[in-house]
Design an enzyme around this catalytic site. Structure first.
Site, PDB file in Angstrom:
ATOM      1  N   ASP A 167      -1.204  11.294  -4.897  1.00 58.77           N
ATOM      2  CA  ASP A 167      -1.710  12.421  -5.685  1.00 58.77           C
ATOM      3  C   ASP A 167      -2.602  13.343  -4.867  1.00 58.77           C
ATOM      4  OD1 ASP A 167      -3.897  10.512  -5.516  1.00 58.77           O
ATOM      5  OD2 ASP A 167      -4.898  11.769  -6.998  1.00 58.77           O
ATOM      6  N   LYS A 192      -0.341   6.848   8.871  1.00 56.44           N
ATOM      7  CA  LYS A 192      -0.726   7.988   9.709  1.00 56.44           C
ATOM      8  C   LYS A 192      -1.384   7.445  10.980  1.00 56.44           C
ATOM      9  CE  LYS A 192      -1.846  11.201   5.911  1.00 56.44           C
ATOM     10  NZ  LYS A 192      -2.979  11.774   5.153  1.00 56.44           N
ATOM     11  N   ASP A 198      -4.248   5.398   6.065  1.00 56.23           N
ATOM     12  CA  ASP A 198      -4.724   6.626   6.705  1.00 56.23           C
ATOM     13  C   ASP A 198      -5.789   6.230   7.740  1.00 56.23           C
ATOM     14  OD1 ASP A 198      -5.433   9.270   7.172  1.00 56.23           O
ATOM     15  OD2 ASP A 198      -6.455   9.545   5.278  1.00 56.23           O
ATOM     16  N   PHE A 220      -1.923  15.903   4.919  1.00 53.27           N
ATOM     17  CA  PHE A 220      -1.983  15.401   3.541  1.00 53.27           C
ATOM     18  C   PHE A 220      -0.622  15.536   2.849  1.00 53.27           C
ATOM     19  CE2 PHE A 220      -3.246  15.378  -0.912  1.00 53.27           C
ATOM     20  CZ  PHE A 220      -4.122  14.307  -0.913  1.00 53.27           C
ATOM     21  N   VAL A 221      -0.235  14.460   2.158  1.00 49.96           N
ATOM     22  CA  VAL A 221       1.049  14.457   1.440  1.00 49.96           C
ATOM     23  C   VAL A 221       0.845  14.090  -0.037  1.00 49.96           C
ATOM     24  CG1 VAL A 221       2.548  13.932   3.425  1.00 49.96           C
ATOM     25  CG2 VAL A 221       1.465  12.053   2.189  1.00 49.96           C
ATOM     26  N   ARG A 273       1.737  12.636  -8.604  1.00 48.05           N
ATOM     27  CA  ARG A 273       2.230  11.259  -8.455  1.00 48.05           C
ATOM     28  C   ARG A 273       3.656  11.094  -8.960  1.00 48.05           C
ATOM     29  NH1 ARG A 273      -2.102   8.012  -7.061  1.00 48.05           N
ATOM     30  NH2 ARG A 273      -4.099   8.428  -8.039  1.00 48.05           N
ATOM     31  N   GLU A 278       0.853  -1.192   0.000  1.00 55.21           N
ATOM     32  CA  GLU A 278       0.000   0.000   0.000  1.00 55.21           C
ATOM     33  C   GLU A 278       0.884   1.237   0.000  1.00 55.21           C
ATOM     34  OE1 GLU A 278      -3.050   1.363   0.014  1.00 55.21           O
ATOM     35  OE2 GLU A 278      -4.183   0.617   1.726  1.00 55.21           O
ATOM     36  N   ASP A 279       0.447   2.309  -0.640  1.00 59.57           N
ATOM     37  CA  ASP A 279       1.184   3.562  -0.582  1.00 59.57           C
ATOM     38  C   ASP A 279       1.071   4.193   0.800  1.00 59.57           C
ATOM     39  OD1 ASP A 279      -1.524   4.058  -0.909  1.00 59.57           O
ATOM     40  OD2 ASP A 279      -1.264   5.676  -2.362  1.00 59.57           O
TER      41      ASP A 279
HETATM   42  P1  IMP Z   1      -7.683   5.070   4.034  1.00 54.07           P
HETATM   43  O1  IMP Z   1      -8.705   4.159   3.418  1.00 54.07           O
HETATM   44  O2  IMP Z   1      -8.334   6.226   4.757  1.00 54.07           O
HETATM   45  O3  IMP Z   1      -6.673   4.358   4.920  1.00 54.07           O
HETATM   46  O4  IMP Z   1      -6.895   5.771   2.867  1.00 54.07           O
HETATM   47  C1  IMP Z   1      -6.117   5.058   2.006  1.00 54.07           C
HETATM   48  C2  IMP Z   1      -6.018   5.719   0.659  1.00 54.07           C
HETATM   49  O5  IMP Z   1      -6.320   7.120   0.706  1.00 54.07           O
HETATM   50  C3  IMP Z   1      -4.606   5.619   0.165  1.00 54.07           C
HETATM   51  O6  IMP Z   1      -4.389   4.428  -0.563  1.00 54.07           O
HETATM   52  C4  IMP Z   1      -4.442   6.881  -0.666  1.00 54.07           C
HETATM   53  O7  IMP Z   1      -4.862   6.638  -1.983  1.00 54.07           O
HETATM   54  C5  IMP Z   1      -5.391   7.880  -0.032  1.00 54.07           C
HETATM   55  N1  IMP Z   1      -4.676   8.799   0.897  1.00 54.07           N
HETATM   56  C6  IMP Z   1      -4.711   8.794   2.249  1.00 54.07           C
HETATM   57  N2  IMP Z   1      -3.956   9.778   2.761  1.00 54.07           N
HETATM   58  C7  IMP Z   1      -3.417  10.426   1.706  1.00 54.07           C
HETATM   59  C8  IMP Z   1      -2.504  11.549   1.589  1.00 54.07           C
HETATM   60  O8  IMP Z   1      -2.024  12.157   2.566  1.00 54.07           O
HETATM   61  N3  IMP Z   1      -2.179  11.910   0.312  1.00 54.07           N
HETATM   62  C9  IMP Z   1      -2.654  11.283  -0.798  1.00 54.07           C
HETATM   63  N4  IMP Z   1      -3.503  10.235  -0.728  1.00 54.07           N
HETATM   64  C10 IMP Z   1      -3.882   9.811   0.516  1.00 54.07           C
END
Ligand code: IMP
Length: 180
Positions: free
Chosen positions: A162, A134, A106, A155-156, A168, A102-103
């Site tokens: 992106d 995070k 969050d 946010f990054v 990206r 995973e990138d």
């Molecule tokens: P989650 O489902 O809230 O854990 O978010 C996961 C997805 O949200 C990641 O795979 C990213 O695509 C996007 N995401 C979460 N935080 C960021 C950020 O700070 N910058 C860009 N994309 C984010």
């Protein structure tokens, strides 16, 4: 590195490519120690994982296979809360050791969806390895086996991540600039 503007927001330099690569090498070596006697499948979550997957593979010294799936949960700088499948994993994973790349993790909504998807696939084992995490935003109890870099809840962009489709291709990671 200097400040950049993407759409309506300013971003400041945050993590250099050298720091990212160093953290990725550690993750690749640790996973290799755990999997040198099998052939794991690294499953990347598109689109954000592209750079991480590519650099991770260059540092993974063992036999492995790769596959991808595509999920969506973010619009702009905020998560929508619901995770949609845009592209299924085009590979039979039954009996395989699967490591999801995973990138960023969050809130953990995407991670939860990933576990649900993988639990139906009769895999031998599942691990999650994420480039960024995070912790202050994470709302789940699900295990994250490997975190390359933990970051605050801001946010990054860059290195695959992106803001509304842009950023990206930046080799380094930038953090959103707080309003003064
Ligand atoms: P989650 O489902 O809230 O854990 O978010 C996961 C997805 O949200 C990641 O795979 C990213 O695509 C996007 N995401 C979460 N935080 C960021 C950020 O700070 N910058 C860009 N994309 C984010």
């Amino acid at each position: 590195m200097k400040e950049i503007k993407i759409h309506d927001k300013i971003f400041v330099p945050y993590i250099t490519f050298e720091e990212i690569e160093h953290a990725i090498k550690k993750v690749a070596n640790t996973l290799y120690e755990q999997h040198k006697n099998d052939v794991p499948v690294f499953v990347g979550v598109l689109n954000g994982v592209i750079m991480f997957m590519s650099d991770f593979l260059k540092h993974y010294p063992g036999e492995c296979e790769i596959s991808f799936l595509k999920l969506k949960s973010y619009e702009g700088t905020h998560t929508t809360g619901k995770v949609e499948m845009e592209m299924e994993i085009p590979m039979d994973l039954s009996g395989r050791h699967v490591i999801i790349l995973e990138d960023i993790v969050d809130t953990g909504n995407t991670l939860e969806a990933l576990y649900e998807i993988l639990n139906k696939k009769n895999v031998k084992s599942v691990k999650i390895a994420t480039l960024l995490f995070k912790p202050d935003s994470y709302k789940k109890d699900l295990p994250i086996n490997m975190v390359a870099i933990s970051i605050p809840n801001r946010f990054v962009v860059g290195y695959g991540l992106d803001y509304d489709g842009l950023g990206r291709n930046l080799p380094d990671i930038y953090q959103i600039k707080l309003e003064e």
